[in-house]
Design a protein around this motif. Structure first.
Motif, PDB file in Angstrom:
ATOM      1  N   LYS A 163       0.898  -1.382   0.035  1.00  0.00           N
ATOM      2  CA  LYS A 163      -0.096   0.018  -0.007  1.00  0.00           C
ATOM      3  C   LYS A 163       0.931   1.319   0.032  1.00  0.00           C
ATOM      4  O   LYS A 163       2.121   1.257   0.377  1.00  0.00           O
ATOM      5  CB  LYS A 163      -0.954  -0.231   1.313  1.00  0.00           C
ATOM      6  N   SER A 164       0.407   2.195  -0.498  1.00  0.00           N
ATOM      7  CA  SER A 164       1.063   3.763  -0.429  1.00  0.00           C
ATOM      8  C   SER A 164      -0.292   4.626  -0.178  1.00  0.00           C
ATOM      9  O   SER A 164      -1.339   4.408  -0.448  1.00  0.00           O
ATOM     10  CB  SER A 164       1.710   3.943  -1.594  1.00  0.00           C
ATOM     11  N   TYR A 165       0.003   5.793   0.372  1.00  0.00           N
ATOM     12  CA  TYR A 165      -0.635   6.795   0.897  1.00  0.00           C
ATOM     13  C   TYR A 165      -0.384   8.054   0.610  1.00  0.00           C
ATOM     14  O   TYR A 165       0.562   8.556   0.581  1.00  0.00           O
ATOM     15  CB  TYR A 165      -0.756   6.561   2.634  1.00  0.00           C
ATOM     16  N   PRO A 166      -1.618   9.003   0.695  1.00  0.00           N
ATOM     17  CA  PRO A 166      -1.460  10.411   0.607  1.00  0.00           C
ATOM     18  C   PRO A 166      -0.819  10.983   1.795  1.00  0.00           C
ATOM     19  O   PRO A 166      -0.628  10.142   2.729  1.00  0.00           O
ATOM     20  CB  PRO A 166      -2.883  10.926   0.648  1.00  0.00           C
ATOM     21  N   VAL A 167      -0.045  12.231   1.750  1.00  0.00           N
ATOM     22  CA  VAL A 167       0.695  12.600   2.897  1.00  0.00           C
ATOM     23  C   VAL A 167       0.030  13.853   3.334  1.00  0.00           C
ATOM     24  O   VAL A 167      -0.324  14.881   2.533  1.00  0.00           O
ATOM     25  CB  VAL A 167       2.014  13.017   2.620  1.00  0.00           C
ATOM     26  N   LEU A 168      -0.249  13.945   4.700  1.00  0.00           N
ATOM     27  CA  LEU A 168      -0.964  15.283   5.361  1.00  0.00           C
ATOM     28  C   LEU A 168       0.376  15.758   6.020  1.00  0.00           C
ATOM     29  O   LEU A 168       0.995  15.218   6.933  1.00  0.00           O
ATOM     30  CB  LEU A 168      -1.950  14.938   6.241  1.00  0.00           C
ATOM     31  N   CYS A 208     -12.564   9.255   4.608  1.00  0.00           N
ATOM     32  CA  CYS A 208     -11.180   9.899   3.852  1.00  0.00           C
ATOM     33  C   CYS A 208     -10.353   8.420   3.852  1.00  0.00           C
ATOM     34  O   CYS A 208     -10.289   7.511   4.329  1.00  0.00           O
ATOM     35  CB  CYS A 208     -10.569  10.967   4.838  1.00  0.00           C
ATOM     36  N   PRO A 209      -9.378   8.940   2.942  1.00  0.00           N
ATOM     37  CA  PRO A 209      -8.185   7.751   2.836  1.00  0.00           C
ATOM     38  C   PRO A 209      -7.321   7.562   4.248  1.00  0.00           C
ATOM     39  O   PRO A 209      -7.259   8.614   4.811  1.00  0.00           O
ATOM     40  CB  PRO A 209      -7.332   8.323   1.621  1.00  0.00           C
ATOM     41  N   GLU A 210      -6.761   6.633   4.170  1.00  0.00           N
ATOM     42  CA  GLU A 210      -5.588   6.359   5.126  1.00  0.00           C
ATOM     43  C   GLU A 210      -4.461   7.206   4.819  1.00  0.00           C
ATOM     44  O   GLU A 210      -4.501   7.380   3.526  1.00  0.00           O
ATOM     45  CB  GLU A 210      -5.127   5.024   5.470  1.00  0.00           C
ATOM     46  N   MET A 211      -3.892   7.925   5.679  1.00  0.00           N
ATOM     47  CA  MET A 211      -2.782   8.939   5.377  1.00  0.00           C
ATOM     48  C   MET A 211      -1.557   8.940   6.301  1.00  0.00           C
ATOM     49  O   MET A 211      -1.873   8.488   7.383  1.00  0.00           O
ATOM     50  CB  MET A 211      -3.474  10.351   5.182  1.00  0.00           C
ATOM     51  N   ILE A 212      -0.473   9.045   5.530  1.00  0.00           N
ATOM     52  CA  ILE A 212       0.895   9.131   6.327  1.00  0.00           C
ATOM     53  C   ILE A 212       0.595  10.845   6.882  1.00  0.00           C
ATOM     54  O   ILE A 212       0.206  11.528   6.305  1.00  0.00           O
ATOM     55  CB  ILE A 212       1.996   9.206   5.411  1.00  0.00           C
ATOM     56  N   VAL A 213       0.992  11.138   8.279  1.00  0.00           N
ATOM     57  CA  VAL A 213       0.870  12.312   8.787  1.00  0.00           C
ATOM     58  C   VAL A 213       2.118  12.762   9.200  1.00  0.00           C
ATOM     59  O   VAL A 213       2.995  12.200   9.848  1.00  0.00           O
ATOM     60  CB  VAL A 213      -0.084  12.259  10.005  1.00  0.00           C
ATOM     61  N   TYR A 215       9.236   6.445   2.818  1.00  0.00           N
ATOM     62  CA  TYR A 215       7.830   5.978   3.189  1.00  0.00           C
ATOM     63  C   TYR A 215       7.117   5.874   1.815  1.00  0.00           C
ATOM     64  O   TYR A 215       7.209   6.510   1.038  1.00  0.00           O
ATOM     65  CB  TYR A 215       7.129   7.258   3.945  1.00  0.00           C
ATOM     66  N   PRO A 216       6.045   4.801   2.043  1.00  0.00           N
ATOM     67  CA  PRO A 216       5.086   4.796   0.947  1.00  0.00           C
ATOM     68  C   PRO A 216       4.030   5.696   0.448  1.00  0.00           C
ATOM     69  O   PRO A 216       3.125   5.574   0.878  1.00  0.00           O
ATOM     70  CB  PRO A 216       4.561   3.344   1.101  1.00  0.00           C
TER      71      PRO A 216
END
Length: 409
Positions: free
Chosen positions: A60-65, A90-95, A149-150
């Motif tokens: 998996k890879s994620y949007p970033v906040l 909302c999508p799972e996200m890297i913070v 990070y992904p």
């Protein structure tokens, strides 16, 4: 692997890592990087969804906040995203929470050399470094995060007060950096509303297609003063509120520029209490397009037309996010097993097949379809699917199930 996946889905939905030696619950990692642009060491707090560790499903890879004042708002932001993403709001996200060193320097947009009346005549000789700070984020921090990070290309930028001022600066002057913005009670009063004046001009002349912004406005009105009185006032005491309302008016007056804009005045919240409710409402606004709802009637009458509606929704979501977004694997998996348990085998097979199409690198999708065919008495097909699953990752339960079927032949 219904029982195993139910446990895994629950465990990873919590997205908290437990450090075994001392049983601490941890939410992220503190990273340090040397900034040549800022000439200092910067620390960031990084949260990665727990599903990234789940090798049962595919990679998996994620949007970033990116979160300003990260040391103040990191836990509340992560908690809200966990809750929302668990419910597909909302999508799972890297913070990435950016801790402060010189906050006024980094988050103000121009230099004020003398006493600042709005800050009790304090002085801020280093102020005005917002553009340099944004260069650090774009040229050093983002590449650092993307190398470790992904990540996906969709980026959200969030800030409160002076952080909100820098969020507006990023939108107006560096719109290529982020996809979505959450500006919480921004300090638009700074330097005689200099950025506000610039924004009013830019919003009339620049396009912001594909961008979205949510701006929250706290109740900083003087006792007994309403918003109309504040807007007619000219004193310093109401300038904080007035300046944000002027910006709100500029956004609403320039709808043709393509920006997806939402805002709200929070009568019950002051400048310090507003971040939590703003995070909640801001994420709901920014990702208002994200959730897919299957009605009870659609579940009862699930068919090929339902699959078309699912595909159409996620095609639309993908266009807005800028990368392929699919119907969640574990949601499809759970519904397929439900149909299977109800004897609705055709509907179950549709969903298992959808998962194979959407997640071809996932162990789980082949293992689950293998279970489906085993239940149907199609041993040869089940063995083929179990072999495919095991070629992606070894899993004892699947290995035992395949060996049993081979021995029965």
């Amino acid at each position: 692997m219904r029982k195993i996946l139910t446990f895994i889905a629950f465990a990873f939905s919590c997205t908290l890592a437990i450090a075994q030696p001392n049983r601490l619950i941890t939410t992220g990692t503190i990273e340090s990087l040397e900034s040549k642009i800022l000439n200092e060491t910067r620390r960031v707090w990084v949260y990665v969804p727990g599903s990234a560790l789940n090798d049962i499903s595919g990679p998996k890879s994620y949007p970033v906040l990116y979160l300003l004042d990260g040391d103040a708002h990191f836990l509340s932001m992560v908690g809200m995203i966990q809750q929302f993403s668990r419910n597909t709001l909302c999508p799972e996200m890297i913070v990435v929470g950016i801790a402060n060193t010189d906050r006024t320097r980094d988050l103000t947009t121009s230099n004020i050399s003398g006493p600042i009346r709005m800050m009790g005549n304090a002085v801020a000789p280093t102020s005005g470094g917002s553009d340099k700070f944004l260069a650090f984020i774009e040229k050093e921090l983002m590449p650092f995060i993307e190398s470790k990070y992904p990540t996906q290309p969709y980026k959200v930028f969030v800030g409160h007060s002076f952080g909100g001022l820098t969020v507006i600066n990023a939108l107006i002057n560096h719109p290529h950096m982020f996809s979505a913005y959450l500006s919480i009670d921004p300090g638009m009063w700074w330097d005689n509303e200099k950025l506000l004046s610039q924004a009013q001009s830019v919003l009339r002349n620049k396009k912001f297609e594909g961008k979205s912004l949510y701006m929250s406005i706290a109740n900083t009105l003087l006792p007994g003063m309403d918003s109309a009185q504040a807007m007619a006032d000219t004193t310093m005491q109401s300038q904080f509120f007035r300046s944000i309302m002027k910006l709100d008016g500029a956004f609403k007056a320039n709808k043709a520029n393509g920006l997806r804009y939402g805002s709200k005045f929070y009568a019950a919240d002051d400048h310090n209490s507003i971040p939590i409710i703003s995070i909640h409402d801001g994420l709901r606004s920014i990702f208002s397009f994200y959730q897919f709802n299957l009605t009870a009637a659609e579940i009862a009458g699930f068919n090929a037309e339902t699959l078309k509606r699912i595909d159409a929704h996620y095609e639309s979501v993908s266009k807005l996010m800028g990368y392929p977004v699919k119907f969640p694997e574990m949601m499809a998996n759970a519904l397929a097993y439900r149909f299977m348990g109800e004897g609705r085998m055709a509907e179950s097979e549709m969903l298992f097949a959808l998962n194979i199409k959407n997640y071809p690198n996932s162990f789980n999708v082949y293992d689950s379809m293998g279970e489906f065919h085993e239940a149907q008495g199609n041993k040869q097909k089940a063995i083929e699917l179990y072999k495919k699953a095991l070629s992606i990752r070894e899993f004892p339960v699947t290995r035992e199930r395949m060996e049993r079927l081979l021995n029965e032949k």
